[in-house]
Structures are given as structure tokens and as C-alpha cells.
Design an enzyme around this catalytic site. Sequence first.
Site, mmCIF file in Angstrom:
data_model
loop_
_atom_site.group_PDB
_atom_site.id
_atom_site.type_symbol
_atom_site.label_atom_id
_atom_site.label_comp_id
_atom_site.label_asym_id
_atom_site.label_seq_id
_atom_site.Cartn_x
_atom_site.Cartn_y
_atom_site.Cartn_z
ATOM 1 N N GLU A 170 0.859 -1.180 0.000
ATOM 2 C CA GLU A 170 0.000 0.000 0.000
ATOM 3 C C GLU A 170 0.900 1.236 0.000
ATOM 4 O O GLU A 170 1.902 1.289 0.730
ATOM 5 C CB GLU A 170 -0.900 -0.082 1.226
ATOM 6 C CG GLU A 170 -0.992 1.125 2.078
ATOM 7 C CD GLU A 170 -1.647 0.861 3.446
ATOM 8 O OE1 GLU A 170 -1.970 -0.305 3.784
ATOM 9 O OE2 GLU A 170 -1.811 1.820 4.188
ATOM 10 N N HIS B 152 -1.764 -6.369 10.957
ATOM 11 C CA HIS B 152 -2.654 -7.412 10.435
ATOM 12 C C HIS B 152 -2.436 -8.761 11.126
ATOM 13 O O HIS B 152 -2.054 -9.728 10.479
ATOM 14 C CB HIS B 152 -2.421 -7.613 8.930
ATOM 15 C CG HIS B 152 -2.682 -6.408 8.089
ATOM 16 N ND1 HIS B 152 -2.250 -6.301 6.777
ATOM 17 C CD2 HIS B 152 -3.347 -5.259 8.347
ATOM 18 C CE1 HIS B 152 -2.626 -5.140 6.274
ATOM 19 N NE2 HIS B 152 -3.284 -4.475 7.203
ATOM 20 N N ASN C 77 -4.885 -6.596 2.579
ATOM 21 C CA ASN C 77 -5.430 -6.125 3.856
ATOM 22 C C ASN C 77 -6.599 -7.039 4.237
ATOM 23 O O ASN C 77 -7.416 -7.374 3.389
ATOM 24 C CB ASN C 77 -5.890 -4.674 3.704
ATOM 25 C CG ASN C 77 -4.840 -3.835 2.999
ATOM 26 O OD1 ASN C 77 -4.540 -4.078 1.824
ATOM 27 N ND2 ASN C 77 -4.256 -2.901 3.683
HETATM 28 P P1 FAD Z 1 -10.918 -6.913 15.886
HETATM 29 O O1 FAD Z 1 -11.440 -5.986 14.864
HETATM 30 O O2 FAD Z 1 -9.577 -6.657 16.468
HETATM 31 O O3 FAD Z 1 -12.001 -6.960 17.048
HETATM 32 C C1 FAD Z 1 -11.785 -7.614 18.272
HETATM 33 C C2 FAD Z 1 -12.534 -6.869 19.366
HETATM 34 O O4 FAD Z 1 -12.559 -7.663 20.545
HETATM 35 C C3 FAD Z 1 -11.884 -5.539 19.752
HETATM 36 O O5 FAD Z 1 -12.862 -4.519 19.729
HETATM 37 C C4 FAD Z 1 -11.349 -5.788 21.152
HETATM 38 O O6 FAD Z 1 -11.356 -4.615 21.960
HETATM 39 C C5 FAD Z 1 -12.308 -6.852 21.677
HETATM 40 N N1 FAD Z 1 -11.742 -7.734 22.703
HETATM 41 C C6 FAD Z 1 -10.530 -8.349 22.699
HETATM 42 N N2 FAD Z 1 -10.387 -9.125 23.788
HETATM 43 C C7 FAD Z 1 -11.534 -9.008 24.511
HETATM 44 C C8 FAD Z 1 -11.979 -9.565 25.731
HETATM 45 N N3 FAD Z 1 -11.246 -10.428 26.437
HETATM 46 N N4 FAD Z 1 -13.203 -9.187 26.196
HETATM 47 C C9 FAD Z 1 -13.980 -8.316 25.488
HETATM 48 N N5 FAD Z 1 -13.599 -7.771 24.310
HETATM 49 C C10 FAD Z 1 -12.403 -8.115 23.827
HETATM 50 N N6 FAD Z 1 -7.343 -4.131 7.628
HETATM 51 C C11 FAD Z 1 -7.805 -3.932 6.376
HETATM 52 O O7 FAD Z 1 -8.399 -4.835 5.776
HETATM 53 N N7 FAD Z 1 -7.629 -2.703 5.765
HETATM 54 C C12 FAD Z 1 -6.958 -1.680 6.363
HETATM 55 O O8 FAD Z 1 -6.825 -0.592 5.782
HETATM 56 C C13 FAD Z 1 -6.432 -1.900 7.674
HETATM 57 N N8 FAD Z 1 -5.723 -0.922 8.323
HETATM 58 C C14 FAD Z 1 -5.360 -1.122 9.629
HETATM 59 C C15 FAD Z 1 -4.778 -0.074 10.344
HETATM 60 C C16 FAD Z 1 -4.493 -0.218 11.697
HETATM 61 C C17 FAD Z 1 -3.863 0.913 12.450
HETATM 62 C C18 FAD Z 1 -4.797 -1.442 12.358
HETATM 63 C C19 FAD Z 1 -4.529 -1.622 13.819
HETATM 64 C C20 FAD Z 1 -5.382 -2.484 11.650
HETATM 65 C C21 FAD Z 1 -5.663 -2.342 10.297
HETATM 66 N N9 FAD Z 1 -6.274 -3.360 9.580
HETATM 67 C C22 FAD Z 1 -6.687 -3.150 8.293
HETATM 68 C C23 FAD Z 1 -6.544 -4.680 10.199
HETATM 69 C C24 FAD Z 1 -8.010 -4.894 10.588
HETATM 70 O O9 FAD Z 1 -8.491 -3.783 11.316
HETATM 71 C C25 FAD Z 1 -8.105 -6.184 11.406
HETATM 72 O O10 FAD Z 1 -7.664 -7.243 10.582
HETATM 73 C C26 FAD Z 1 -9.533 -6.479 11.877
HETATM 74 O O11 FAD Z 1 -10.025 -5.445 12.682
HETATM 75 C C27 FAD Z 1 -9.595 -7.792 12.626
HETATM 76 O O12 FAD Z 1 -10.945 -8.130 12.840
HETATM 77 P P2 FAD Z 1 -11.373 -9.115 13.997
HETATM 78 O O13 FAD Z 1 -12.850 -9.242 13.959
HETATM 79 O O14 FAD Z 1 -10.554 -10.354 13.899
HETATM 80 O O15 FAD Z 1 -10.900 -8.428 15.369
#
Ligand code: FAD
Length: 500
Positions: free
Chosen positions: A355, A440, A478
Site C-alpha cells: 500500500e 494485520h 489487507n
Molecule cells: P478486531 O477488529 O480486532 O475486534 C476484536 C474486538 O474484541 C476488539 O474490539 C477488542 O477490543 C475486543 N476484545 C478483545 N479481547 C476481549 C476480551 N477479552 N473481552 C472483550 N472484548 C475483547 N485491515 C484492512 O483490511 N484494511 C486496512 O486498511 C487496515 N488498516 C489497519 C490499520 C491499523 C492501524 C490497524 C490496527 C489495523 C488495520 N487493519 C486493516 C486490520 C483490521 O483492522 C483487522 O484485521 C480487523 O479489525 C480484525 O478483525 P477481527 O474481527 O478479527 O478483530
Amino acid sequence: ADGDHVPALVIGSGYGGAVAALRLTQAGIATHIVEMGQSWTAPGSDGKVFSSLLKPDGRSYWFRTRTDQPVGYFLGVDANKNIDRYAGVLDSEAFAHTRVYQGRGVGGGSLVNGGMAVTPKRAYFEEILPSVNADEMYGTYFPRANAALGVNSIDTSWFESTKWYKFARVGRDSAQAAGFGTTFVPNVYDFGYMKQEDAGTKPKSALAQEVIYGNNYGKRSLDKTYLAAAAATGRLTISPLHTVTGVAPAAGGGYTVEMTQIDTAGNTVARKTVTADRVFFAAGSVGTPKLLVAMKAQGRLPNLPDAVGAGWGNNGNVMVARANHVWDTTGADQSTIPAMGIDNWSDPNGPVFAEIAPFPAGTELWVSLYLAITKNPNRGTFTFNSGTGKVDLSWQSSWTQPSIDAAKRVFDKINSKAVTVYRSDMFGVNKVWGDDFVYHPLGGCVLGKATDGYGRLPGHPGLYVIDGSLVPGSTGVNPFVTITALAERNIEKIIKTDLA
Ligand code: FAD
């Protein structure tokens, strides 16, 4: 409340959790989300919900007294700032040899990410998840995910002319000059809104240095899409600032779920135990394996397979910056939302999807910055440390080397053609590669290994994994579209067969 019983409990409100919540509530099942972060709706004293990149405050980070910027240095000087300790939106979670950035709040990673919404290349998806029917994914679930996420594309004529994307055009031109292909990247940030920001008719967000500490406007984060739709069914409840600490079989069937409620200063307000017929682990590719590995080690979920905690990868993430010539300006004004990538994934000697990232400092810096996604074969494992009571991650610093090698092949060529050099002052002192952090995280509870083919945890009926920890460490682009589409596929099956 303490002692409550719920039919379905979802741990975490990121992509996996939001998909589960929408489809369960639509199927008529009352669903409760437990989320450790805040509900980001109330403005602070400056009238804004989130703080900007250039003016971080307590809202920026999850309980830190100093910022921990991914690009933490400039001219070799630590560019971080002191902030108040607070339940902020971006967590930099430290393990022995890497740190993992994650969103904290209702909406998870969607609150802090760059919004890049990329469907993986089909051949690569088939390679990483051979047991998943790719026809179904590309015919049904990827389109369903893209529609529900509100993915849109930039107006290419605006892209070519606006000052806000000069950095991306400069990055494209130098890549193309070296023989690499580039591609526009879709996003969940509303590009129509961004044009209105540019025209001065709407308050600025992407054009006001807002992104990794939250966007006040413009972004279709999960709280505006999946979670809003789930709430509209009337069957969704959410407990923010509640962290799940334990899950174990309940005496009368179902599971007990233990949680700690905190205030925004981090003080414990209450400890609660509820029971749930079904529990969906959606705490992300760190949160979910951490919780499950601890429960297995403590004998509370004893039947979990040994593959729980294994297969964690960083999607081959590595960052790098190039120094441009003085005449080759990237612009003082840069949109925070990336819109273009260098696509060298088909190179068998080292696939790279990079990117072209903004570096929105409000002043000309002649920097071209990149987040490269590479095919890194190394995988870490989470294990419970009985000495500390915490979960460790086995990832080693040297394991990022294959990503550096692959990215180097691309950027050496670009530098050689443009007669430019790497910057070595942005990721530390004399440090070219941003190789000690991850945006990621993927895996840790891999589909078909730690779970069955749909995320069911063997040995404990009624427990499911539905987030990025199912994806085996890499998806070549991503990741959130992959996570969302896989969650759509799995929850459809689970509702049909387990909840009918
Ligand atoms: P998450 O979205 O991480 O959600 C997990 C949730 O569970 C969080 O809200 C957390 O607070 C909660 N949680 C964790 N443990 C507990 C617990 N014990 N009790 C209660 N709640 C809990 N991806 C892209 O595709 N495009 C992008 O442009 C991109 N840019 C990014 C930029 C940044 C700065 C970051 C940090 C990530 C980026 N990503 C991007 C990655 C993407 O955001 C993640 O891959 C995605 O959010 C993961 O989804 P998920 O559902 O696995 O978990």
C-alpha cells in the site's frame, strides 16, 4: 447484569463479532456483545469524539502515558508525545519480539484502520484455505461482505487532480517506472464525503489527519454498518468497557462467562458472571487465542484441541520509507486514506502487495511510505505462562526477514530506477525496516485445525470462533474483507444447522 442468562454471547465487536451479531439478531436470537473498549459516541471537551494524528491525547491509546506511533521517529528523533492514561481507541499490545496494533471499542479494528477493503486473489485464497469452497466465497460471501461493509471506490479523475493524493501519484509513478503494476484500492471511507471535505462543505476528517486514532466523520466503521443494522432489530445489547476473563461449561448446560467492568481510567468497577447457551469468540487474532489458550491450560475448557494458539502470523507486514528528490514533492496536504497499491503478488520470487501510505504531517517531507504485505511462512504460537499467569507469543525478531527480503527486491529496484535511497530515520535510529510491529494479526485459532470447517470448537458444543484468528496467518491483502466474508459463510451455516 451479574447472573443474567443470554441465548448468544459474542466476545468482541470487530468484524467477526459484528457479522455474528447481525445475522444472529436477524434470525430472531437475542444477542449480547461484551466489548472491552468504549462505545465511541460522546464528544470530548474539544467537541470531537476522536483525536487526530498530530494532536494525540488520552483518547488515542489504550492505557499508555506516551504515544507509541507506528512511525515513531523522524530524523532519528523519537516523535512520541506524553498523554493521559485512558481507555483510548488504539492498543499497541507488546509481546517479547513484536507489538500488535488493535482497535479498542465498539467496532474493534474498524475504528482505527485505514479502511482498505480488498478481496484477496482467488488463487491465493484457495491456497491458504483449501477446505473452503471458493465458488461460494467469490459468488456469495465476498459480495455480501463488500455490500454490507459499504465498500466504495475513488473517483479516478479526482484522484489524478487533487493535491490530497499527490503522494499516491508520486508513489505510483516511481513504481511504474521500475516496471511494477499498481492498482486502485477500494475503501470503506466514503470518497464522496472526502470530496465534500475538499470542497469545504463538510467537516474534515481524512483531510484533517484523522485515521489511526479514529475518524470523526466519513468512515463507515462497523458501528455505522453491521452493528447499526443489528441494533435496529431490537435484539442486540452491548456492554462496553467489559473484558471477558473466563469461559467454562455451566452446571446446567451452556457456559458461564466471567467479565470485569472498568471505568475509562482503568479502575475495576464490577466483576460479573453470566451464562450463555452459545459463545462466539470474536476478540481478534490476539484476544481469542489468548483467552482460549488460558482456558485450556487452566483446565476450564479441557477438551480444546492442541492447535488452539498455533498458526499465528503477521500477514507478512513490513513498513519502509523512501527519500524523494527535492523536486519530487509528495505534498504537505495528504489524505490519511490510502487509495493505491503496488501489486507484485504474481512474482514467484517474493510476492508483495504494498500500500502506498500517506504521511500526513501538514508540511512537505519528501517521503514515500509503504506498508508491504508479503508471503512470510513463519508462524507463532501462543502459550500460557504459569509463572506470570499471562499468555506469551513465540514470534521471533528474525522471523520477519523473509518479508524484508521480498519487499527489498521491489523497493531496491524502485530506488535504483529513481536514483533514491531508503530513509533510515523513521522506524528508529539507523533503522530502514519497520519490522517490529503488526497491523494485520491473523490466525491463532485456524479454521479446520483448531476448529471444524465452520469455526466450531471441538469438544465444547456451543463454542465458536468467528474472527481473524481463523485465517491462517496470511491473506495476501489487507484482511478485513476476508475476515468478514468468512464470518458470513460460517454464521450462515451455524444458524442453519445448530440454531434452527
Ligand atoms: P478486531 O477488529 O480486532 O475486534 C476484536 C474486538 O474484541 C476488539 O474490539 C477488542 O477490543 C475486543 N476484545 C478483545 N479481547 C476481549 C476480551 N477479552 N473481552 C472483550 N472484548 C475483547 N485491515 C484492512 O483490511 N484494511 C486496512 O486498511 C487496515 N488498516 C489497519 C490499520 C491499523 C492501524 C490497524 C490496527 C489495523 C488495520 N487493519 C486493516 C486490520 C483490521 O483492522 C483487522 O484485521 C480487523 O479489525 C480484525 O478483525 P477481527 O474481527 O478479527 O478483530
